[in-house]
Design a protein around this motif. Structure first.
Motif, PDB file in Angstrom:
ATOM      1  N   PHE A  95       0.828  -1.204   0.000  1.00 34.64           N
ATOM      2  CA  PHE A  95       0.000   0.000   0.000  1.00 34.64           C
ATOM      3  C   PHE A  95       0.866   1.258   0.000  1.00 34.64           C
ATOM      4  O   PHE A  95       0.560   2.232  -0.679  1.00 34.64           O
ATOM      5  N   THR A  96       1.953   1.236   0.762  1.00 34.04           N
ATOM      6  CA  THR A  96       2.865   2.386   0.791  1.00 34.04           C
ATOM      7  C   THR A  96       3.494   2.608  -0.578  1.00 34.04           C
ATOM      8  O   THR A  96       3.553   3.750  -1.071  1.00 34.04           O
ATOM      9  N   ILE A  97       3.948   1.538  -1.199  1.00 36.63           N
ATOM     10  CA  ILE A  97       4.556   1.663  -2.532  1.00 36.63           C
ATOM     11  C   ILE A  97       3.542   2.221  -3.515  1.00 36.63           C
ATOM     12  O   ILE A  97       3.863   3.126  -4.317  1.00 36.63           O
ATOM     13  N   PHE A  98       2.307   1.727  -3.472  1.00 34.11           N
ATOM     14  CA  PHE A  98       1.290   2.209  -4.408  1.00 34.11           C
ATOM     15  C   PHE A  98       1.031   3.703  -4.214  1.00 34.11           C
ATOM     16  O   PHE A  98       0.993   4.461  -5.189  1.00 34.11           O
ATOM     17  N   VAL A  99       0.855   4.125  -2.978  1.00 34.74           N
ATOM     18  CA  VAL A  99       0.569   5.541  -2.706  1.00 34.74           C
ATOM     19  C   VAL A  99       1.719   6.422  -3.189  1.00 34.74           C
ATOM     20  O   VAL A  99       1.504   7.442  -3.862  1.00 34.74           O
ATOM     21  N   ILE A 100       2.939   6.043  -2.872  1.00 34.93           N
ATOM     22  CA  ILE A 100       4.095   6.839  -3.307  1.00 34.93           C
ATOM     23  C   ILE A 100       4.178   6.866  -4.827  1.00 34.93           C
ATOM     24  O   ILE A 100       4.413   7.924  -5.428  1.00 34.93           O
ATOM     25  N   ALA A 101       3.958   5.712  -5.462  1.00 36.45           N
ATOM     26  CA  ALA A 101       4.010   5.656  -6.924  1.00 36.45           C
ATOM     27  C   ALA A 101       2.955   6.560  -7.549  1.00 36.45           C
ATOM     28  O   ALA A 101       3.224   7.254  -8.537  1.00 36.45           O
ATOM     29  N   PHE A 121       3.822   4.768 -13.042  1.00 29.59           N
ATOM     30  CA  PHE A 121       2.594   4.062 -13.392  1.00 29.59           C
ATOM     31  C   PHE A 121       2.826   2.553 -13.302  1.00 29.59           C
ATOM     32  O   PHE A 121       2.019   1.816 -12.732  1.00 29.59           O
ATOM     33  N   THR A 122       3.927   2.093 -13.862  1.00 32.71           N
ATOM     34  CA  THR A 122       4.242   0.667 -13.895  1.00 32.71           C
ATOM     35  C   THR A 122       4.447   0.111 -12.486  1.00 32.71           C
ATOM     36  O   THR A 122       3.982  -0.995 -12.176  1.00 32.71           O
ATOM     37  N   VAL A 123       5.093   0.862 -11.626  1.00 36.56           N
ATOM     38  CA  VAL A 123       5.279   0.421 -10.237  1.00 36.56           C
ATOM     39  C   VAL A 123       3.916   0.199  -9.582  1.00 36.56           C
ATOM     40  O   VAL A 123       3.676  -0.818  -8.926  1.00 36.56           O
TER      41      VAL A 123
END
Length: 140
Positions: A95-101, A121-123
């Motif tokens: 979830f953290t990675i998605f929000v930052i991405a 976008f890809t991340v």
């Protein structure tokens, strides 16, 4: 913080990120004094409507549309992920990675930064794929 609380926090952060894009659009219209709807042009610029939006407003609209194509999918997958009790650590990491991405994607989109826009976008999409794989493994 529980996984559900972290999911709620993630949802609110993504809401505010999307709300910020709306602010960028409004400020872009005000700063450029470019309004395509007649009532806005009359009220804010005392002028006829413009034939097209200002460039920053167009970019913000495209970033908003991209969010609408990605964030709801993530939120559904995230809710299922938490509800099924998939790997708890994944909630905090994915979830953290998605929000930052998504935040970095918006910044890159607004500033015309390729290849960064595509990378961020890809991340985010990889996070959704990882969530999907773990959800499938939990239900099969």
């Amino acid at each position: 913080m529980t996984e559900y609380q972290f999911y709620a926090l993630t949802t609110v952060i993504l809401f505010f990120k999307m709300f910020a894009i709306s602010i960028v659009q409004g400020v872009g219209r005000l700063n450029s004094r470019t309004f395509v709807t007649a009532e806005d042009a009359r009220f804010f610029a005392h002028a006829p409507p413009a034939p097209d939006e200002a460039p920053i407003v167009k970019r913000a609209a495209l970033a908003w549309r991209n969010d609408l194509e990605n964030i709801p999918i993530f939120l559904f997958l995230g809710l299922i992920y938490v509800t099924l009790g998939c790997w708890p650590g994944g909630v905090y990491i994915y979830f953290t990675i998605f929000v930052i991405a998504r935040i970095l994607h918006t910044i890159a989109y607004l500033n015309g930064m390729q290849p960064w826009r595509t990378i961020f976008f890809t991340v985010g999409m990889f996070v959704c794929v990882a969530l999907s794989i773990q959800i499938l493994s939990a239900v099969l």
